[in-house]
Design a protein around this motif. Structure first.
Motif, PDB file in Angstrom:
ATOM      1  N   UNK A 166      -3.461  15.328 -77.936  1.00 27.96           N
ATOM      2  CA  UNK A 166      -3.039  14.294 -76.968  1.00 27.96           C
ATOM      3  C   UNK A 166      -2.243  14.934 -75.836  1.00 27.96           C
ATOM      4  N   UNK A 167      -1.350  15.858 -76.185  1.00 26.10           N
ATOM      5  CA  UNK A 167      -0.565  16.534 -75.145  1.00 26.10           C
ATOM      6  C   UNK A 167      -1.472  17.462 -74.333  1.00 26.10           C
ATOM      7  N   UNK A 168      -2.481  18.035 -74.966  1.00 26.58           N
ATOM      8  CA  UNK A 168      -3.477  18.830 -74.238  1.00 26.58           C
ATOM      9  C   UNK A 168      -4.198  17.977 -73.202  1.00 26.58           C
ATOM     10  N   UNK A 169      -4.510  16.744 -73.588  1.00 25.08           N
ATOM     11  CA  UNK A 169      -5.134  15.796 -72.648  1.00 25.08           C
ATOM     12  C   UNK A 169      -4.179  15.498 -71.492  1.00 25.08           C
ATOM     13  N   UNK A 170      -2.901  15.280 -71.835  1.00 22.70           N
ATOM     14  CA  UNK A 170      -1.866  15.050 -70.816  1.00 22.70           C
ATOM     15  C   UNK A 170      -1.836  16.230 -69.836  1.00 22.70           C
ATOM     16  N   UNK A 252      -2.497  25.777 -80.171  1.00 20.10           N
ATOM     17  CA  UNK A 252      -3.006  26.047 -78.821  1.00 20.10           C
ATOM     18  C   UNK A 252      -3.662  24.821 -78.189  1.00 20.10           C
ATOM     19  N   UNK A 253      -3.963  23.820 -79.009  1.00 19.90           N
ATOM     20  CA  UNK A 253      -4.616  22.631 -78.452  1.00 19.90           C
ATOM     21  C   UNK A 253      -3.688  21.870 -77.514  1.00 19.90           C
ATOM     22  N   UNK A 254      -2.380  22.094 -77.647  1.00 20.34           N
ATOM     23  CA  UNK A 254      -1.435  21.361 -76.782  1.00 20.34           C
ATOM     24  C   UNK A 254      -1.516  21.813 -75.328  1.00 20.34           C
ATOM     25  N   UNK A 255      -2.173  22.961 -75.092  1.00 18.08           N
ATOM     26  CA  UNK A 255      -2.319  23.457 -73.715  1.00 18.08           C
ATOM     27  C   UNK A 255      -3.524  22.882 -72.997  1.00 18.08           C
ATOM     28  N   UNK A 350      -4.182   8.201 -75.570  1.00 12.38           N
ATOM     29  CA  UNK A 350      -2.723   8.349 -75.665  1.00 12.38           C
ATOM     30  C   UNK A 350      -2.221   9.478 -74.765  1.00 12.38           C
ATOM     31  N   UNK A 351      -3.058  10.509 -74.579  1.00 12.48           N
ATOM     32  CA  UNK A 351      -2.705  11.564 -73.634  1.00 12.48           C
ATOM     33  C   UNK A 351      -2.618  11.003 -72.223  1.00 12.48           C
ATOM     34  N   UNK A 355       0.955  10.290 -69.214  1.00 10.38           N
ATOM     35  CA  UNK A 355       1.172  10.666 -67.804  1.00 10.38           C
ATOM     36  C   UNK A 355       2.301   9.804 -67.239  1.00 10.38           C
ATOM     37  N   UNK A 356       2.245   8.490 -67.531  1.00  9.25           N
ATOM     38  CA  UNK A 356       3.285   7.579 -67.032  1.00  9.25           C
ATOM     39  C   UNK A 356       4.633   7.889 -67.691  1.00  9.25           C
ATOM     40  N   UNK A 357       4.600   8.230 -68.981  1.00 13.48           N
ATOM     41  CA  UNK A 357       5.849   8.560 -69.686  1.00 13.48           C
ATOM     42  C   UNK A 357       6.534   9.748 -69.019  1.00 13.48           C
ATOM     43  N   UNK A 358       5.734  10.768 -68.696  1.00 14.09           N
ATOM     44  CA  UNK A 358       6.296  11.971 -68.045  1.00 14.09           C
ATOM     45  C   UNK A 358       6.819  11.615 -66.650  1.00 14.09           C
ATOM     46  N   UNK A 359       6.066  10.766 -65.956  1.00 15.59           N
ATOM     47  CA  UNK A 359       6.502  10.329 -64.631  1.00 15.59           C
ATOM     48  C   UNK A 359       7.849   9.606 -64.725  1.00 15.59           C
ATOM     49  N   UNK A 360       7.991   8.760 -65.743  1.00 14.55           N
ATOM     50  CA  UNK A 360       9.262   8.050 -65.956  1.00 14.55           C
ATOM     51  C   UNK A 360      10.405   9.046 -66.163  1.00 14.55           C
ATOM     52  N   UNK A 361      10.153  10.080 -66.968  1.00 13.59           N
ATOM     53  CA  UNK A 361      11.189  11.097 -67.222  1.00 13.59           C
ATOM     54  C   UNK A 361      11.525  11.821 -65.915  1.00 13.59           C
TER      55      UNK A 361
END
Lengths: 386, 98
Positions: A166-170, A252-255, A350-351, A355-361
């Motif tokens: 999911x974070x890899x998708x992000x 490595x999938x998180x990348x 979920x990835x 994107x919006x979650x990171x934008x909020x941060x």
């Protein structure tokens, strides 16, 4: 895509505007803590080195200290040295001033006449910087100003199955929008390094990735350590990860999947935009330390078993796909990705939502570790103290 | 029948259990649109792996479509695959260079 950030004269924009109270050596750490506790808007880090080190360790510490000072989330810096540290506080200050135009001042405890006199001066300096920092207005910044560090720690089998994809998708989506991302923890490429290297933008980068893994194994072997004996950790094994290869292939999938454009040494600043990798320890706190020193302005941290860790300079967003961990440690976890495991949502969905979650941060929303004021660091070491 | 395991790649010979599975009870995992079932040869804890076929001693264990290790001993179909019975194989970095 844009966020509200603090523009800097050099490099990327900040998503925070901290005054950093930076010890030049371990002897300055406690005074730095007191100074930061006295001034709203100031943060401190605790350094356990800076003295009695071999040259390679000193070089690493200096990379971390100068990198922290130059991090875009830092408005200005108050350095606290003792006076007899390996790299004197004045020299450290001049080095930082050569790298950035942000305000930097320094004090030495021996010169100032002890702890209280130093703290008095440093508090006044930090107070003035904090007052200035508070006047800086946020501006619209393009998402290309974001350098997201991606970390995993306390991994279990849910990490590789759901959380990291999911974070890899992000990461893929952010890169497509023009941002940059970074993964590290090179010991956790071993066993999956051939898969990671397939993403290399050039044959040189492919071979650099393989070489980093070979060098890491040889370095540990020279210290009498088999990398496969320490990895996976006991916690990883209890969580269903049986070999370093299995851990790495999940890690490595998180990348994500975008081409890797640069391989960095620890705590080094990237020169490229896109998917970047950094050669760091697998120890999560040390890896985050190096990525923050490399200029990451936000960190997303995937976990299976749960961890409270946070960084004083950069918000650390904690995500898990382990429903039990989310429930048990909700006070430390920011995002629940367990619907991927139950099949209610896909990791792509979920990835995308993150994107919006990171934008909020980026826009100022505090992560849980940030709200608690956590300040973990660990400077990687080459050799014993002297 | 409720899914309690996931296979991450069609080439894999293990699945990851997403719930604890008791000895003798079914391990159920999706394969495209279908559900596949095998019997747990022993108790398997949540997040741990089960073998999809009889694995000979020294045989490759595959997850994510990649080798994650080799077996230290034979593992029966439905058996618990863990750090106790598989090991990591050293890499051949020189051969990986292009």
């Amino acid at each position: 895509m844009q966020f509200w950030g603090y523009k800097r004269k050099e490099g990327r924009a900040g998503i925070r505007n901290h005054v950093l109270i930076l010890p030049a050596c371990a002897c300055g750490s406690e005074s730095a803590r007191v100074v930061a506790s006295q001034v709203r808007g100031a943060v401190n880090i605790v350094l356990n080195t800076g003295c009695s080190d071999v040259a390679a360790n000193t070089a690493m510490t200096q990379k971390v200290l100068t990198g922290f000072a130059c991090n875009p989330n830092v408005y200005g810096v108050v350095i606290l040295g003792l006076g007899c540290e390996t790299v004197p506080h004045r020299e450290l200050r001049e080095k930082i001033q050569g790298m950035t135009s942000k305000p930097v001042v320094s004090f030495g405890i021996q010169d100032e006449g002890g702890t209280l006199r130093t703290i008095e001066k440093a508090v006044r300096a930090a107070r003035d910087l904090a007052a200035e920092a508070a006047m800086q207005q946020k501006e619209r910044c393009d998402i290309s100003e974001l350098l997201l560090g991606i970390e995993c720690g306390g991994s279990d089998a849910t990490s590789g199955i759901a959380c990291n994809p999911a974070v890899g998708e992000l990461s893929d989506r952010l890169i497509d929008l023009g941002a940059s991302t970074m993964i590290s923890e090179s010991i956790e490429w071993i066993g999956g390094e051939h898969v990671l290297a397939r993403r290399a933008a050039t044959p040189e980068i492919h071979n650099q990735i393989i070489q980093v893994c070979q060098n890491y194994e040889e370095h540990l072997r020279a210290a009498g350590q088999d990398c496969r004996a320490g990895q996976p950790t006991p916690g990883n094994k209890a969580g269903g990860l049986s070999t370093l290869d299995e851990k790495s292939l999940g890690c490595i999938r998180k990348g994500g999947t975008r081409p890797i454009v640069e391989v960095l040494e620890q705590a080094e600043r990237p020169s490229k935009t896109g998917a970047i990798v950094m050669d760091t320890a697998g120890y999560d706190i040390s890896s985050v330390t190096s990525m923050v020193a490399g200029g990451c302005n936000a960190i997303v941290f995937t976990t299976g078993r749960g961890t409270p860790t946070g960084n004083a300079i950069v918000p650390v967003l904690k995500v898990t796909a382990n429903a039990q961990t989310y429930r048990k440690m909700e006070d430390n976890m920011d995002v629940d990705l367990s619907p991927i495991i139950t099949g209610e949502k896909t990791y792509q969905q979920m990835g995308g939502e993150m994107v919006q979650t990171i934008l909020d941060v980026c826009n100022g929303r505090m992560t849980k570790a940030e709200a608690y004021g956590f300040s973990d660091i660990a400077v990687d070491h080459i050799c014993r103290f002297v | 029948m409720e899914v309690n395991a996931l296979r991450l790649d069609p080439a894999d010979n293990v699945v990851t259990c997403v719930a604890p599975v008791a000895k003798g009870s079914p391990i159920v995992y999706p394969d495209g649109e279908e559900l596949r079932v095998l019997e747990a040869w022993e108790d398997i804890p949540i997040w741990h792996k089960a073998a999809l076929e009889d694995l000979p001693e020294g045989g490759e264990v595959r997850k994510y479509g990649e080798r994650i290790g080799r077996t230290k001993e034979p593992i029966p179909r439905g058996g618990w695959v863990s750090d106790k019975n598989i090991y990591s194989v050293p890499r051949d970095y020189d051969q990986e260079m292009i």
